[in-house]
Design a protein around this motif. Structure first.
Motif, PDB file in Angstrom:
ATOM      1  N   ASN A 222       0.829  -1.199   0.000  1.00 19.60           N
ATOM      2  CA  ASN A 222       0.000   0.000   0.000  1.00 19.60           C
ATOM      3  C   ASN A 222       0.868   1.255   0.000  1.00 19.60           C
ATOM      4  O   ASN A 222       0.618   2.198  -0.756  1.00 19.60           O
ATOM      5  N   LYS A 223       1.908   1.270   0.821  1.00 26.35           N
ATOM      6  CA  LYS A 223       2.811   2.418   0.868  1.00 26.35           C
ATOM      7  C   LYS A 223       3.516   2.620  -0.465  1.00 26.35           C
ATOM      8  O   LYS A 223       3.655   3.745  -0.950  1.00 26.35           O
ATOM      9  N   ALA A 224       3.957   1.519  -1.086  1.00 24.11           N
ATOM     10  CA  ALA A 224       4.640   1.610  -2.381  1.00 24.11           C
ATOM     11  C   ALA A 224       3.693   2.149  -3.449  1.00 24.11           C
ATOM     12  O   ALA A 224       4.083   3.006  -4.258  1.00 24.11           O
ATOM     13  N   LEU A 225       2.464   1.668  -3.460  1.00 22.23           N
ATOM     14  CA  LEU A 225       1.488   2.152  -4.438  1.00 22.23           C
ATOM     15  C   LEU A 225       1.174   3.630  -4.233  1.00 22.23           C
ATOM     16  O   LEU A 225       1.024   4.379  -5.207  1.00 22.23           O
TER      17      LEU A 225
ATOM     18  N   VAL B 162       3.954   5.661  -5.775  1.00 29.20           N
ATOM     19  CA  VAL B 162       3.866   5.671  -7.235  1.00 29.20           C
ATOM     20  C   VAL B 162       2.767   6.621  -7.697  1.00 29.20           C
ATOM     21  O   VAL B 162       2.957   7.399  -8.639  1.00 29.20           O
ATOM     22  N   ILE B 163       1.643   6.587  -7.032  1.00 28.20           N
ATOM     23  CA  ILE B 163       0.527   7.457  -7.403  1.00 28.20           C
ATOM     24  C   ILE B 163       0.905   8.919  -7.209  1.00 28.20           C
ATOM     25  O   ILE B 163       0.623   9.763  -8.066  1.00 28.20           O
ATOM     26  N   LEU B 164       1.547   9.227  -6.100  1.00 27.36           N
ATOM     27  CA  LEU B 164       1.951  10.606  -5.855  1.00 27.36           C
ATOM     28  C   LEU B 164       2.958  11.086  -6.902  1.00 27.36           C
ATOM     29  O   LEU B 164       2.867  12.211  -7.388  1.00 27.36           O
ATOM     30  N   LYS B 165       3.902  10.231  -7.252  1.00 28.94           N
ATOM     31  CA  LYS B 165       4.905  10.602  -8.252  1.00 28.94           C
ATOM     32  C   LYS B 165       4.269  10.787  -9.624  1.00 28.94           C
ATOM     33  O   LYS B 165       4.610  11.710 -10.349  1.00 28.94           O
ATOM     34  N   SER B 166       3.360   9.894  -9.986  1.00 33.37           N
ATOM     35  CA  SER B 166       2.742   9.993 -11.305  1.00 33.37           C
ATOM     36  C   SER B 166       1.802  11.192 -11.380  1.00 33.37           C
ATOM     37  O   SER B 166       1.625  11.764 -12.450  1.00 33.37           O
TER      38      SER B 166
END
Length: 69
Positions: A43-46, A49-53
């Motif tokens: 969940n933390k990794a996702l 990724v969402i924040l970066k994208s």
């Protein structure tokens, strides 16, 4: 979530020390805690990724409206 996970682990350890868990329940709880730990990590990794994208591109108004419907 990490704090809550640590509380769960501590509660399980207390029950193990008191001898209040049957072996099958202990195994099940250990498996569930391991799965919860992995899901928390994922969940933390996702989220990262969402924040970066989200920083690189803006969603079009049409796409945003379609997603919210």
């Amino acid at each position: 979530m990490t704090e809550k996970l640590e509380q769960y682990k501590e509660r399980v350890n207390v029950l193990k020390e008191k001898g209040e868990l049957i072996p099958d329940a202990e195994i099940l709880l250990e498996e569930m805690l391991a799965e919860l730990t992995e899901l928390n990590r994922s969940n933390k990794a996702l989220r990262r990724v969402i924040l970066k994208s989200g920083q690189g591109s803006a969603m079009s108004t049409r796409l945003r409206d379609a997603l919210y419907e």
